[in-house]
Design a protein around this motif. Structure first.
Motif, PDB file in Angstrom:
ATOM      1  N   THR A   1      -6.246  -3.409   0.944  1.00 52.83           N
ATOM      2  CA  THR A   1      -6.005  -2.162   1.383  1.00 52.83           C
ATOM      3  C   THR A   1      -6.676  -0.705   0.309  1.00 52.83           C
ATOM      4  OG1 THR A   1      -4.010  -1.892  -0.221  1.00 52.83           O
ATOM      5  CG2 THR A   1      -3.639  -2.629   1.871  1.00 52.83           C
TER       6      THR A   1
ATOM      7  N   THR B   1      -5.531  -0.100  -2.591  1.00 54.03           N
ATOM      8  CA  THR B   1      -4.568   0.679  -3.203  1.00 54.03           C
ATOM      9  C   THR B   1      -4.805   0.583  -4.819  1.00 54.03           C
ATOM     10  OG1 THR B   1      -3.127   0.132  -1.604  1.00 54.03           O
ATOM     11  CG2 THR B   1      -1.996   1.086  -3.551  1.00 54.03           C
TER      12      THR B   1
ATOM     13  N   GLN C   1      -8.574   4.238   4.549  1.00 51.80           N
ATOM     14  CA  GLN C   1      -7.372   3.503   3.881  1.00 51.80           C
ATOM     15  C   GLN C   1      -6.936   3.971   2.470  1.00 51.80           C
ATOM     16  OE1 GLN C   1      -5.996   1.280   6.417  1.00 51.80           O
ATOM     17  NE2 GLN C   1      -5.790  -0.247   4.473  1.00 51.80           N
TER      18      GLN C   1
ATOM     19  N   ALA D   1       0.857  -1.339   0.019  1.00 51.79           N
ATOM     20  CA  ALA D   1       0.004  -0.216  -0.131  1.00 51.79           C
ATOM     21  C   ALA D   1       0.937   1.289  -0.110  1.00 51.79           C
ATOM     22  CB  ALA D   1      -0.892  -0.104   1.172  1.00 51.79           C
TER      23      ALA D   1
END
Ligand SMILES: *Cc1c(COP(=O)(O)O)cnc(C)c1O
Length: 291
Positions: A171, A173, A202, A135
């Motif tokens: 995450t 990402t 997040q 991440a």
């Protein structure tokens, strides 16, 4: 690197396209390949050591182990203490990562948080730290490359009336940077760890504002990460029968929410993780007496 291909599958009477990032490499595949793209492009000479930390089932851990082996970099991976059973397991990501040369170091539960926080303090410039699950801002470049590939494959997408893409989140990402790189498409994702609010938090640690084309779908019932659910196992098998194996941790919930809550044609970005299935399948076999 040539573009990963696109396959068509049918599931519950609907057709979906799947971008086969699972086929990129045995270990360094799926979204971990995309997220580690910048590191993969880095010349060998730049580093001697990579440090990361997190869970021992992690796909990011295995991808990093494969990458470091390719580059002849030392790979140190920190976790909380493991049980003996986990250590003896001869299938799954942990075992494979050790085979690829990963050095595993356990940190006492009470010290873990402070230890991880202090990693960057004593770092030399030949060492790089990859945060848990990859991440990282550095992931953005690799997802831009994925977006360019998708654009280059536009003809297939148009032929199949695709206006939306989907990929599951840990995450977040991957989904976040994909949405930022492809504003002309809707990007669906689902939180595998925590709820929608947690996932948004997040993502907001990586950017100031969430892109409008990113849609987070929550499943109708609450699932806990890495727990076993009969409907997930069944969906995994249906997908496998349709011709493609997906991972058992993230993919089932994504497919479930897509089936429940969307109607349009979708391109699913395969996020990889299939090597982790060996240990999950063993657990499923034990629990549901399946083979
Ligand atoms: C790591 C992983 C994800 C989650 O990716 P994020 O970028 O952390 O959201 C999804 N699917 C698979 C198979 C993964 O290994």
């Amino acid at each position: 690197m040539k573009h990963s291909s696109i396959s068509k599958i049918s599931l519950e009477g609907r057709e979906f396209l799947v971008k086969r990032d699972d086929l990129i490499d045995r270990h360094l595949a799926g979204n971990k390949y995309r997220k580690l793209y910048t590191l993969l492009q880095t010349p060998k000479e730049k580093y001697t050591k990579i440090i990361s930390y997190g869970g021992t089932q992690s796909n990011a851990m295995l991808a990093l182990a494969a990458l470091c082996q390719q580059k002849s970099w030392e790979f140190i991976y920190y976790t909380k203490p493991l049980s003996g059973v986990q250590k003896e397991n001869e299938v799954g990501n942990y075992y494979e990562a050790l085979t690829l040369g990963m050095k595993h170091i356990e940190i006492e539960q009470e010290l873990y948080k402070d230890f991880i926080a202090s990693l960057r303090i004593n770092m030399d410039d030949k060492t790089s730290i990859v945060d848990q699950g990859g991440a990282d801002q550095a992931a953005q470049k690799g997802l831009e490359v994925l977006a360019q590939e998708v654009r280059a494959q536009k003809e297939i997408l148009e032929k199949n009336n695709i206006t939306s893409l989907a990929t599951p989140s840990g995450t977040g990402t991957t989904a976040l940077f994909l949405a930022l790189s492809l504003p002309e498409y809707t990007i669906y994702t689902t939180p595998s760890i925590g709820d929608k609010e947690y996932l948004q938090t997040q993502m907001l640690s990586l950017v100031k504002e969430l892109p409008k084309n990113l849609i987070i779908l929550e499943p109708k019932r609450k699932y806990h990460f890495a727990k076993l659910y009969k409907e997930f196992y069944e969906l995994y098998n249906k997908l496998k029968d349709s011709g493609i194996e997906f991972d058992l941790l993230y993919a089932p919930q994504m497919w479930q929410t897509l089936l429940e809550q969307t109607t349009e044609s979708i391109l699913y970005i395969h996020s990889g993780g299939v090597t982790g299935n060996a240990s999950m399948l063993a657990r499923y076999a034990k629990k549901f007496n399946a083979t």
